[in-house]
Design a protein around this motif. Structure first.
Motif, mmCIF file in Angstrom:
data_model
loop_
_atom_site.group_PDB
_atom_site.id
_atom_site.type_symbol
_atom_site.label_atom_id
_atom_site.label_comp_id
_atom_site.label_asym_id
_atom_site.label_seq_id
_atom_site.Cartn_x
_atom_site.Cartn_y
_atom_site.Cartn_z
ATOM 1 N N PRO A 36 0.806 -1.232 0.000
ATOM 2 C CA PRO A 36 0.000 0.000 0.000
ATOM 3 C C PRO A 36 0.834 1.276 0.000
ATOM 4 C CG PRO A 36 -0.978 -1.614 1.474
ATOM 5 C CD PRO A 36 0.336 -2.194 1.026
ATOM 6 N N SER A 37 2.040 1.227 0.541
ATOM 7 C CA SER A 37 2.884 2.427 0.540
ATOM 8 C C SER A 37 3.252 2.882 -0.858
ATOM 9 C CB SER A 37 4.159 2.170 1.357
ATOM 10 O OG SER A 37 4.921 1.110 0.782
ATOM 11 N N TRP A 38 3.152 1.975 -1.834
ATOM 12 C CA TRP A 38 3.433 2.333 -3.223
ATOM 13 C C TRP A 38 2.220 2.964 -3.913
ATOM 14 C CZ3 TRP A 38 6.742 -1.542 -6.512
ATOM 15 C CH2 TRP A 38 7.952 -1.819 -5.849
ATOM 16 N N TYR A 39 1.030 2.749 -3.402
ATOM 17 C CA TYR A 39 -0.191 3.087 -4.133
ATOM 18 C C TYR A 39 -0.227 4.529 -4.637
ATOM 19 C CZ TYR A 39 -2.384 -1.376 -2.766
ATOM 20 O OH TYR A 39 -2.682 -2.698 -2.594
ATOM 21 N N PRO A 40 0.215 5.524 -3.863
ATOM 22 C CA PRO A 40 0.136 6.896 -4.372
ATOM 23 C C PRO A 40 0.927 7.136 -5.652
ATOM 24 C CG PRO A 40 0.434 6.894 -2.000
ATOM 25 C CD PRO A 40 0.646 5.487 -2.449
ATOM 26 N N THR A 41 1.953 6.306 -5.921
ATOM 27 C CA THR A 41 2.769 6.491 -7.122
ATOM 28 C C THR A 41 2.376 5.533 -8.247
ATOM 29 O OG1 THR A 41 4.494 4.942 -6.364
ATOM 30 C CG2 THR A 41 4.729 7.252 -5.733
ATOM 31 N N ILE A 42 1.357 4.700 -8.029
ATOM 32 C CA ILE A 42 0.927 3.744 -9.040
ATOM 33 C C ILE A 42 -0.165 4.359 -9.909
ATOM 34 C CG2 ILE A 42 -0.209 1.522 -9.419
ATOM 35 C CD1 ILE A 42 1.151 0.477 -6.925
ATOM 36 N N ALA A 43 -0.051 4.180 -11.207
ATOM 37 C CA ALA A 43 -1.088 4.642 -12.125
ATOM 38 C C ALA A 43 -2.306 3.740 -11.985
ATOM 39 C CB ALA A 43 -0.570 4.610 -13.556
ATOM 40 N N PRO A 44 -3.464 4.272 -11.614
ATOM 41 C CA PRO A 44 -4.660 3.437 -11.501
ATOM 42 C C PRO A 44 -5.120 2.975 -12.884
ATOM 43 C CG PRO A 44 -5.231 5.742 -11.245
ATOM 44 C CD PRO A 44 -3.734 5.689 -11.315
ATOM 45 N N THR A 45 -5.854 1.885 -12.907
ATOM 46 C CA THR A 45 -6.358 1.387 -14.190
ATOM 47 C C THR A 45 -7.842 1.720 -14.318
ATOM 48 O OG1 THR A 45 -6.528 -0.842 -13.186
ATOM 49 C CG2 THR A 45 -4.585 -0.343 -14.546
ATOM 50 N N GLN A 46 -8.747 0.844 -13.890
ATOM 51 C CA GLN A 46 -10.157 1.159 -14.055
ATOM 52 C C GLN A 46 -10.965 0.586 -12.897
ATOM 53 O OE1 GLN A 46 -10.485 -1.588 -17.770
ATOM 54 N NE2 GLN A 46 -12.584 -1.296 -17.094
ATOM 55 N N PHE A 47 -12.245 0.872 -12.916
ATOM 56 C CA PHE A 47 -13.127 0.374 -11.872
ATOM 57 C C PHE A 47 -13.332 -1.128 -12.056
ATOM 58 C CE2 PHE A 47 -14.394 4.844 -12.288
ATOM 59 C CZ PHE A 47 -14.264 5.255 -10.978
ATOM 60 N N ASP A 48 -13.303 -1.856 -10.951
ATOM 61 C CA ASP A 48 -13.577 -3.289 -11.026
ATOM 62 C C ASP A 48 -15.086 -3.530 -11.034
ATOM 63 O OD1 ASP A 48 -14.500 -3.060 -8.414
ATOM 64 O OD2 ASP A 48 -12.861 -4.221 -7.526
ATOM 65 N N GLU A 49 -15.476 -4.797 -10.968
ATOM 66 C CA GLU A 49 -16.889 -5.137 -11.058
ATOM 67 C C GLU A 49 -17.694 -4.648 -9.857
ATOM 68 O OE1 GLU A 49 -14.585 -8.772 -9.531
ATOM 69 O OE2 GLU A 49 -14.317 -7.103 -10.943
ATOM 70 N N HIS A 50 -17.008 -4.217 -8.796
ATOM 71 C CA HIS A 50 -17.686 -3.700 -7.614
ATOM 72 C C HIS A 50 -17.637 -2.173 -7.544
ATOM 73 C CE1 HIS A 50 -17.826 -7.842 -6.309
ATOM 74 N NE2 HIS A 50 -16.510 -7.926 -6.358
ATOM 75 N N GLY A 51 -17.131 -1.547 -8.612
ATOM 76 C CA GLY A 51 -17.066 -0.097 -8.650
ATOM 77 C C GLY A 51 -15.882 0.487 -7.912
ATOM 78 N N VAL A 52 -14.884 -0.329 -7.606
ATOM 79 C CA VAL A 52 -13.677 0.124 -6.901
ATOM 80 C C VAL A 52 -12.575 0.380 -7.924
ATOM 81 C CG1 VAL A 52 -11.919 -0.493 -5.204
ATOM 82 C CG2 VAL A 52 -14.320 -1.161 -4.835
ATOM 83 N N MET A 53 -11.940 1.549 -7.854
ATOM 84 C CA MET A 53 -10.843 1.851 -8.760
ATOM 85 C C MET A 53 -9.627 0.988 -8.416
ATOM 86 S SD MET A 53 -9.568 3.482 -11.302
ATOM 87 C CE MET A 53 -10.822 4.742 -11.639
ATOM 88 N N LEU A 54 -9.121 0.286 -9.400
ATOM 89 C CA LEU A 54 -7.970 -0.593 -9.195
ATOM 90 C C LEU A 54 -6.689 0.237 -9.194
ATOM 91 C CD1 LEU A 54 -9.027 -3.478 -11.598
ATOM 92 C CD2 LEU A 54 -9.034 -3.542 -9.093
ATOM 93 N N ARG A 55 -6.008 0.215 -8.066
ATOM 94 C CA ARG A 55 -4.751 0.945 -7.931
ATOM 95 C C ARG A 55 -3.817 0.105 -7.059
ATOM 96 N NH1 ARG A 55 -4.240 7.435 -7.235
ATOM 97 N NH2 ARG A 55 -2.096 7.558 -7.988
ATOM 98 N N GLY A 56 -2.821 -0.490 -7.688
ATOM 99 C CA GLY A 56 -1.955 -1.413 -6.974
ATOM 100 C C GLY A 56 -2.513 -2.819 -6.919
ATOM 101 N N ILE A 57 -3.703 -3.009 -7.451
ATOM 102 C CA ILE A 57 -4.335 -4.318 -7.580
ATOM 103 C C ILE A 57 -4.346 -4.660 -9.065
ATOM 104 C CG2 ILE A 57 -6.389 -5.706 -7.142
ATOM 105 C CD1 ILE A 57 -4.994 -4.629 -4.619
#
Length: 384
Positions: free
Chosen positions: A221-242
């Motif tokens: 999770p400490s990396w998440y702020p520097t990761i480019a997010p992709t898109q919303f998953d099937e639950h409406g959550v933005m994928l970032r670091g996942i």
């Protein structure tokens, strides 16, 4: 010289332990790569991707590098920078899994034309006894493109069961069909031979030797702020670091076909180290030159028109990142999220394009952008 900040590609010319580039960043003539910059800026303006990082290297030196646009548009805008970490998607296949597989090949653990079921006996189910390790590496196995995602399932154990139960669509060796199942299987082969989790094996035997400190599966999770997010998953959550790939996500984020996160600096070190080792120059790349030559030259069945190395693309309908100028014999790969790397050993050059074109809601194609950037980069290098 160790990485001290990673704000620009300039700080990655010499990686820890001597891996990577061996010279300082070249000073190109002013606006030499203006055509590349215009192409990326126009793609962003047209909504093809929110942003990008591009690196062009030639003769052991980075000759162009730049961050463009934004790494995030939602939930709020964030500017792109060269330290942004990307979901590398299918670049995981050649960059990580193929290297691990070929390390065991070098150790004599198998031969390329051995049947996969010799090492993974359950793989023999449903008519797969004739599929070899070479078939998997070149995508000539005859297996379907992906595991069935039309019904809910979860977990690595279920994925393994589905891989073993998969029935081929075509006889092995008959035709080129790009398949994630091939590389999921190869990841399982690495785990079988190493008695380790794939992520741990790759960290110890590929990433660490190269000093790639901002590359890994399952970023913290400490990396998440520097990761480019992709898109919303099937639950409406933005994928970032996942991981974006739905099969890899169901498997827990670690798989042979997808799951690697990395940044431009680490991928620059990786690409130049590969080219150096392939050419017999000093390099920390963890394979022998002759192995890399094998991996990056045609290994498809005789008489087939789709040319694949062992993990790497050479000449197929996926070869758009070669552009119009880099020659046949160069090689590379793409990732669904918008990543690509194309390398030309003849000119000692590579073009790295990192985008999160699927952000925020599925995105648009960057196939033409990859092609055109490679073409203009090669022209700027004054290649014949």
């Amino acid at each position: 010289m160790r990485h001290s900040g990673r704000r620009t590609i300039l700080r990655t010319m010499l990686a820890a332990g001597g891996a990577g580039l061996t010279a300082a960043c070249a000073t190109p003539p002013p606006r030499r790569f203006a055509a590349v910059d215009r192409l990326v800026d126009r793609a962003i303006a047209a909504g093809q991707t929110p942003g990008a990082v591009v690196v062009v290297a030639h003769g052991g030196m980075v000759v162009h590098h730049r961050a463009y646009g934004h790494r995030a548009l939602q939930p709020h805008a964030e500017p792109m920078d060269e330290a942004t970490v990307f979901d590398m998607a299918s670049l995981t296949k050649p960059v990580m899994t193929s290297v691990a597989v070929m390390q065991f090949f070098e150790a004599g653990a198998f031969r390329l034309d051995d049947p996969v079921c010799r090492y993974l006996p359950d793989f023999a189910r449903n008519g797969k006894t004739s599929i070899t390790i070479r078939h998997l590496l070149t995508h000539y196995s005859g297996l379907p493109p992906d595991l069935d995602l039309s019904t809910p399932w979860q977990g690595k154990a279920e994925a393994v069961r589905r891989v073993m139960d998969t029935r081929p669509d075509h006889p092995a060796g008959e035709r080129f069909v790009y398949s994630d199942i091939n590389f999921i299987t190869l990841g399982l082969l690495v785990e079988h031979l190493s008695h380790q989790n794939l992520a741990q094996y790759e960290h110890t035997n590929v990433l660490s030797p190269l000093g790639m400190t901002r590359s890994r599966f399952l970023p913290p999770p400490s990396w998440y702020p520097t990761i480019a997010p992709t898109q919303f998953d099937e639950h409406g959550v933005m994928l970032r670091g996942i991981v974006h790939d739905p099969t890899a996500r169901r498997m827990g984020g670690v798989a042979g076909h997808a799951g690697l996160f990395s940044d431009a600096a680490d991928m620059t070190v990786y690409a130049q180290s590969l080219l150096d080792r392939r050419a017999g120059r000093p390099s920390a790349f963890p394979l022998k030159p002759e192995t890399l030559l094998l991996m990056t030259t045609p290994q498809q069945p005789p008489g087939k028109d789709d040319w694949r190395g062992l993990g790497w693309d050479i000449r197929t309908h996926y070869s758009s990142p070669r552009g119009d100028v880099f020659p046949i014999g160069s090689f590379g790969h793409t990732g669904f999220t918008g990543t690509s790397l194309w390398m030309d050993p003849t000119s000692d050059s590579f073009v790295l394009i990192l985008t999160n074109r699927v952000h925020p809601s599925g995105g648009h194609s960057v196939v033409r952008l990859r092609h055109d950037v490679a073409t203009e980069a090669a022209r700027a290098l004054q290649m014949p």
